[in-house]
Design a protein around this motif. Sequence first.
Motif, short mmCIF file in Angstrom:
data_model
loop_
_atom_site.label_atom_id
_atom_site.label_comp_id
_atom_site.label_asym_id
_atom_site.label_seq_id
_atom_site.Cartn_x
_atom_site.Cartn_y
_atom_site.Cartn_z
N LEU A 28 -83.58 8.99 63.74
CA LEU A 28 -82.43 9.31 62.88
C LEU A 28 -81.73 8.03 62.43
N LEU A 29 -81.49 7.10 63.33
CA LEU A 29 -80.81 5.86 62.96
C LEU A 29 -81.67 5.02 62.03
N ALA A 30 -82.96 5.03 62.23
CA ALA A 30 -83.85 4.26 61.35
C ALA A 30 -83.80 4.78 59.92
N VAL A 31 -83.86 6.10 59.76
CA VAL A 31 -83.81 6.67 58.41
C VAL A 31 -82.42 6.46 57.81
N THR A 32 -81.38 6.63 58.63
CA THR A 32 -80.01 6.42 58.16
C THR A 32 -79.84 5.01 57.61
N GLY A 33 -80.39 4.04 58.31
CA GLY A 33 -80.26 2.65 57.89
C GLY A 33 -80.95 2.35 56.57
N ALA A 34 -81.87 3.22 56.17
CA ALA A 34 -82.60 3.01 54.93
C ALA A 34 -81.92 3.65 53.72
N VAL A 35 -80.84 4.41 53.95
CA VAL A 35 -80.13 5.06 52.83
C VAL A 35 -79.18 4.04 52.22
N PRO A 36 -79.38 3.64 50.95
CA PRO A 36 -78.51 2.61 50.35
C PRO A 36 -77.06 3.07 50.29
N ASP A 37 -76.15 2.18 50.63
CA ASP A 37 -74.71 2.49 50.57
C ASP A 37 -74.18 1.99 49.23
N THR A 38 -74.63 2.65 48.15
CA THR A 38 -74.25 2.28 46.79
C THR A 38 -73.81 3.53 46.05
N PRO A 39 -73.04 3.38 44.95
CA PRO A 39 -72.57 4.55 44.20
C PRO A 39 -73.69 5.45 43.69
N GLU A 40 -74.88 4.89 43.52
CA GLU A 40 -76.01 5.71 43.07
C GLU A 40 -76.39 6.77 44.09
N PHE A 41 -76.15 6.47 45.35
CA PHE A 41 -76.55 7.37 46.44
C PHE A 41 -75.37 7.98 47.20
N ARG A 42 -74.16 7.43 47.01
CA ARG A 42 -73.02 7.86 47.80
C ARG A 42 -71.86 8.27 46.89
N GLY A 43 -71.07 9.27 47.33
CA GLY A 43 -69.87 9.63 46.61
C GLY A 43 -69.90 11.05 46.11
N PRO A 44 -68.93 11.44 45.28
CA PRO A 44 -68.83 12.81 44.78
C PRO A 44 -70.13 13.28 44.11
N GLY A 45 -70.58 14.47 44.51
CA GLY A 45 -71.81 15.01 43.94
C GLY A 45 -73.08 14.46 44.56
N ARG A 46 -72.95 13.55 45.51
CA ARG A 46 -74.10 12.96 46.20
C ARG A 46 -74.20 13.54 47.61
#
Length: 202
Positions: free
Chosen positions: A154-172
Amino acid sequence: MRIVELHARAVASAVEVVAAVRPEQLGRPTPCEGWTLGALLAHCVGQHRGFAAAARGAGPDLSLFADAPPGADPAEDFRRSGADLTAAFREAAAAGRALWLPELRADEPFPLDLAVGFHLLDTLVHGWDVAAALGCTGRLVAAVDGDEELAGALLAVTGAVPDTPEFRGPGRPFGPGRAPGGGAGRFERALALLGRDPAWSA
């Protein structure tokens, strides 16, 4: 493929949580903004079915991932579709099949281990969302933290999720990452990194 069996353990943990859902609770709020518990379960079942279709060779058909129509027993729908997905992932592993996931990209399929990792994360995080809506996250958190391989995956996959507006925020699917609280275990660290508040309550 080891990730497939870790995913099966994630599904089993989520099924145990969802089994406690009662019809009168389906209107409860969840950590997924704007989604009731019933809407969240419809989304999860739709994802189970879409990933299972992809694992069996379906092309980039976005309609396969549509939220499931409400059923008389959402918990049983979750259990059945989760069991079918587990079987489909094992079939795909035996065949060495890549998966088309058009919600993420439509120009090429994903390697199986990456696709299964995506859904492992989705399963555990949405399992926690359900538990939070019911006010009983402790058992799931303890079960994942007590499973060295599963928590590590779980932590390995979590670490691969980019923390950018393209992937994070409203509607994401996820919000901007949070700083884990002091003493947080691995599951709660993963939740915080994905923008969830581990202390959320309805």
